[in-house]
Design a protein around this motif. Structure first.
Motif, PDB file in Angstrom:
ATOM      1  N   LEU A 149      30.823  46.775  22.887  1.00  9.14           N
ATOM      2  CA  LEU A 149      30.876  47.618  21.787  1.00  9.14           C
ATOM      3  C   LEU A 149      32.109  47.849  21.329  1.00  9.14           C
ATOM      4  N   PRO A 150      32.454  48.246  19.982  1.00 14.85           N
ATOM      5  CA  PRO A 150      33.658  48.311  19.431  1.00 14.85           C
ATOM      6  C   PRO A 150      34.422  49.676  20.159  1.00 14.85           C
ATOM      7  N   ALA A 151      35.624  49.664  20.428  1.00 14.14           N
ATOM      8  CA  ALA A 151      36.428  50.900  21.046  1.00 14.14           C
ATOM      9  C   ALA A 151      36.205  52.198  20.103  1.00 14.14           C
ATOM     10  N   GLU A 152      35.974  51.940  18.884  1.00 15.70           N
ATOM     11  CA  GLU A 152      35.917  53.178  18.007  1.00 15.70           C
ATOM     12  C   GLU A 152      34.430  53.976  18.493  1.00 15.70           C
ATOM     13  N   ILE A 153      33.541  53.046  18.283  1.00 12.12           N
ATOM     14  CA  ILE A 153      32.092  53.376  18.915  1.00 12.12           C
ATOM     15  C   ILE A 153      32.134  54.257  20.288  1.00 12.12           C
ATOM     16  N   VAL A 154      32.842  53.642  21.278  1.00 15.04           N
ATOM     17  CA  VAL A 154      32.876  54.330  22.653  1.00 15.04           C
ATOM     18  C   VAL A 154      33.684  55.521  22.534  1.00 15.04           C
ATOM     19  N   ASP A 155      34.593  55.781  21.717  1.00  7.56           N
ATOM     20  CA  ASP A 155      35.407  56.712  21.674  1.00  7.56           C
ATOM     21  C   ASP A 155      34.649  57.991  21.128  1.00  7.56           C
ATOM     22  N   ALA A 156      33.691  57.612  20.306  1.00  7.68           N
ATOM     23  CA  ALA A 156      33.002  58.684  19.240  1.00  7.68           C
ATOM     24  C   ALA A 156      31.795  59.255  20.192  1.00  7.68           C
ATOM     25  N   TYR A 157      31.466  58.763  21.281  1.00  2.00           N
ATOM     26  CA  TYR A 157      30.492  59.520  22.213  1.00  2.00           C
ATOM     27  C   TYR A 157      30.647  59.608  23.478  1.00  2.00           C
ATOM     28  N   PRO A 158      30.983  60.927  23.809  1.00  2.00           N
ATOM     29  CA  PRO A 158      31.560  61.459  25.184  1.00  2.00           C
ATOM     30  C   PRO A 158      30.794  61.009  26.357  1.00  2.00           C
ATOM     31  N   GLU A 159      29.409  60.523  26.075  1.00  2.00           N
ATOM     32  CA  GLU A 159      28.590  59.990  27.368  1.00  2.00           C
ATOM     33  C   GLU A 159      28.967  58.710  27.624  1.00  2.00           C
ATOM     34  N   LEU A 160      29.779  57.881  26.753  1.00  2.00           N
ATOM     35  CA  LEU A 160      30.049  56.483  27.248  1.00  2.00           C
ATOM     36  C   LEU A 160      31.344  56.613  27.882  1.00  2.00           C
ATOM     37  N   GLU A 161      31.552  55.500  28.602  1.00  2.00           N
ATOM     38  CA  GLU A 161      32.870  55.224  29.282  1.00  2.00           C
ATOM     39  C   GLU A 161      33.271  53.539  29.524  1.00  2.00           C
ATOM     40  N   ASN A 162      34.516  53.410  29.567  1.00  2.00           N
ATOM     41  CA  ASN A 162      34.747  51.939  29.714  1.00  2.00           C
ATOM     42  C   ASN A 162      34.232  51.541  31.204  1.00  2.00           C
ATOM     43  N   ALA A 163      33.061  50.735  31.140  1.00  2.00           N
ATOM     44  CA  ALA A 163      32.734  50.502  32.519  1.00  2.00           C
ATOM     45  C   ALA A 163      33.380  49.187  33.431  1.00  2.00           C
ATOM     46  N   TRP A 164      34.362  48.670  32.687  1.00  2.00           N
ATOM     47  CA  TRP A 164      35.185  47.733  33.621  1.00  2.00           C
ATOM     48  C   TRP A 164      36.630  47.734  32.971  1.00  2.00           C
ATOM     49  N   PRO A 165      37.492  48.551  33.282  1.00  2.00           N
ATOM     50  CA  PRO A 165      38.685  48.701  32.345  1.00  2.00           C
ATOM     51  C   PRO A 165      39.676  47.557  32.364  1.00  2.00           C
ATOM     52  N   ASP A 166      39.626  46.363  33.294  1.00  2.00           N
ATOM     53  CA  ASP A 166      40.208  45.435  33.557  1.00  2.00           C
ATOM     54  C   ASP A 166      39.674  44.140  32.661  1.00  2.00           C
ATOM     55  N   PHE A 167      38.680  44.480  32.003  1.00  2.00           N
ATOM     56  CA  PHE A 167      37.997  43.512  31.185  1.00  2.00           C
ATOM     57  C   PHE A 167      38.840  43.187  29.797  1.00  2.00           C
ATOM     58  N   GLU A 168      39.463  42.065  29.612  1.00  2.00           N
ATOM     59  CA  GLU A 168      40.023  41.562  28.422  1.00  2.00           C
ATOM     60  C   GLU A 168      39.292  41.552  27.221  1.00  2.00           C
ATOM     61  N   PRO A 169      39.653  42.791  26.379  1.00  2.00           N
ATOM     62  CA  PRO A 169      38.886  42.967  25.187  1.00  2.00           C
ATOM     63  C   PRO A 169      38.455  41.671  24.239  1.00  2.00           C
ATOM     64  N   ILE A 170      37.484  41.702  23.643  1.00  2.00           N
ATOM     65  CA  ILE A 170      37.022  40.724  22.657  1.00  2.00           C
ATOM     66  C   ILE A 170      37.544  41.184  21.140  1.00  2.00           C
ATOM     67  N   GLU A 171      38.236  40.123  20.599  1.00  2.00           N
ATOM     68  CA  GLU A 171      38.674  40.583  19.336  1.00  2.00           C
ATOM     69  C   GLU A 171      37.654  40.489  18.137  1.00  2.00           C
ATOM     70  N   ILE A 172      37.404  41.625  17.369  1.00  2.00           N
ATOM     71  CA  ILE A 172      36.493  41.280  16.237  1.00  2.00           C
ATOM     72  C   ILE A 172      37.443  41.447  14.946  1.00  2.00           C
ATOM     73  N   GLU A 173      37.381  40.550  13.976  1.00  2.00           N
ATOM     74  CA  GLU A 173      38.092  40.312  12.725  1.00  2.00           C
ATOM     75  C   GLU A 173      36.934  41.190  11.721  1.00  2.00           C
ATOM     76  N   THR A 174      37.490  41.625  10.780  1.00  2.00           N
ATOM     77  CA  THR A 174      36.550  42.357   9.672  1.00  2.00           C
ATOM     78  C   THR A 174      37.262  41.745   8.572  1.00  2.00           C
ATOM     79  N   TRP A 175      36.264  41.265   7.763  1.00  2.00           N
ATOM     80  CA  TRP A 175      36.799  40.707   6.524  1.00  2.00           C
ATOM     81  C   TRP A 175      35.632  41.162   5.310  1.00  2.00           C
TER      82      TRP A 175
END
Length: 294
Positions: A243-269
């Motif tokens: 999920l996008p980082a903004e979504i994770v930050d918006a919900y306190p019940e969510l957390e980063n499951a694997w912090p060492d994971f290289e993020p996937i880039e998402i372009e918005t056009w």
């Protein structure tokens, strides 16, 4: 072959054209926003008007007859002409009232568009905004939407595209799920966990493997084409999602499951037909979305 000289309804012609391109009455009915019986009557009406059979109806599919094949290019030309007329007419409009259709994924539409459209209402309260939520790319040239928010650069040179921003997607999960199964200490631990995936999870296996996370389709216990449902399943504690980082930050019940994971880039056009940029209401909405999302 000699064709019967007759006048026919453009709606019937469009029904034939879209049915031929979509390959089935059900898909064409969805594309045109019609019921299947209505679409079937329109196609049958065109066949009667022209005095030819356009489709062979089999239990599994619709097949174009020879007459249908010969006529298809002519109807495509008519469709392109009708689209050009519609776009030209829209481009001449000088009013800030009327209808604007925006296509976006349901996750983007649900979590980002409401406050953006609330601010737009103050600028142009008379606008009628239609929001088309689908992961399928809307065909702007056929006026399925006026503006599209996409996560990939369009290749059609007839479209005007503006790159807005890059976001990142991460492996995230509900704290309740990680409390139950344990937080992974190594990338290998993720292969024993449940995942919530998109409509075609096999498309995620390669990008995940390149980042050290080796999964199989069996890991994706829950699969959906809906981004909002995927988020709800992750929040419920049913597995790990991307999920996008903004979504994770918006919900306190969510957390980063694997912090060492290289993020996937998402372009918005932000994309619109070039000629629609001359229309004041389309331009107003386009620029507002550009400022707000960018």
């Amino acid at each position: 072959m000699e064709w019967k000289r007759t006048a026919f309804d453009w709606n019937q012609a469009r029904a034939f054209l879209v049915t031929a391109e979509e390959g089935s009455l059900s898909a064409a009915a969805r594309a045109l926003g019609l019921t299947q019986p209505t679409l079937s009557r329109q196609v049958a009406g065109l066949e009667e008007a022209l005095g030819v059979t356009l489709f062979e109806r089999t239990p599994r599919a619709l097949l174009l007859t020879q007459a249908g094949v010969e006529l298809l290019d002519h109807f495509r030309s008519m469709g392109h002409a009708a689209t050009r007329i519609s776009i030209a007419a829209t481009g001449q409009s000088q009013t800030i009232t009327g209808h604007v259709a925006i296509a976006a994924t349901n996750l983007m539409a649900t979590h980002f568009l409401p406050p953006i459209l609330y601010a737009l209402q103050a600028k142009a309260p008379e606008l009628q905004i239609e929001i088309i939520t689908s992961n399928r790319l809307s065909d702007l040239k056929r006026r399925e939407a006026d503006i599209a928010i996409r996560h990939g650069r369009p290749t059609d040179e007839n479209l005007f595209a503006k790159r807005l921003r890059n976001a990142t997607a991460h492996l995230c999960a509900a704290s309740s799920y990680l409390d139950k199964v344990g937080r992974p200490a190594r990338a290998e631990d993720l292969s024993d966990m449940h995942f919530v995936g998109a409509e075609y999870p096999e498309q995620l296996l390669g990008p995940l493997a390149s980042r050290g996370v080796n999964l199989t389709k069996a890991n994706f216990n829950y699969v959906t084409a809906s981004g909002t449902l995927s988020l709800a399943l992750v929040r419920q504690g049913l597995g790990i999602g991307i999920l996008p980082a903004e979504i994770v930050d918006a919900y306190p019940e969510l957390e980063n499951a694997w912090p060492d994971f290289e993020p996937i880039e998402i372009e918005t056009w932000l994309v619109a037909h070039r000629e629609l940029r001359t229309n004041p209401r389309i331009r107003l909405v386009f620029d507002h979305l550009s400022d707000a999302i960018g």
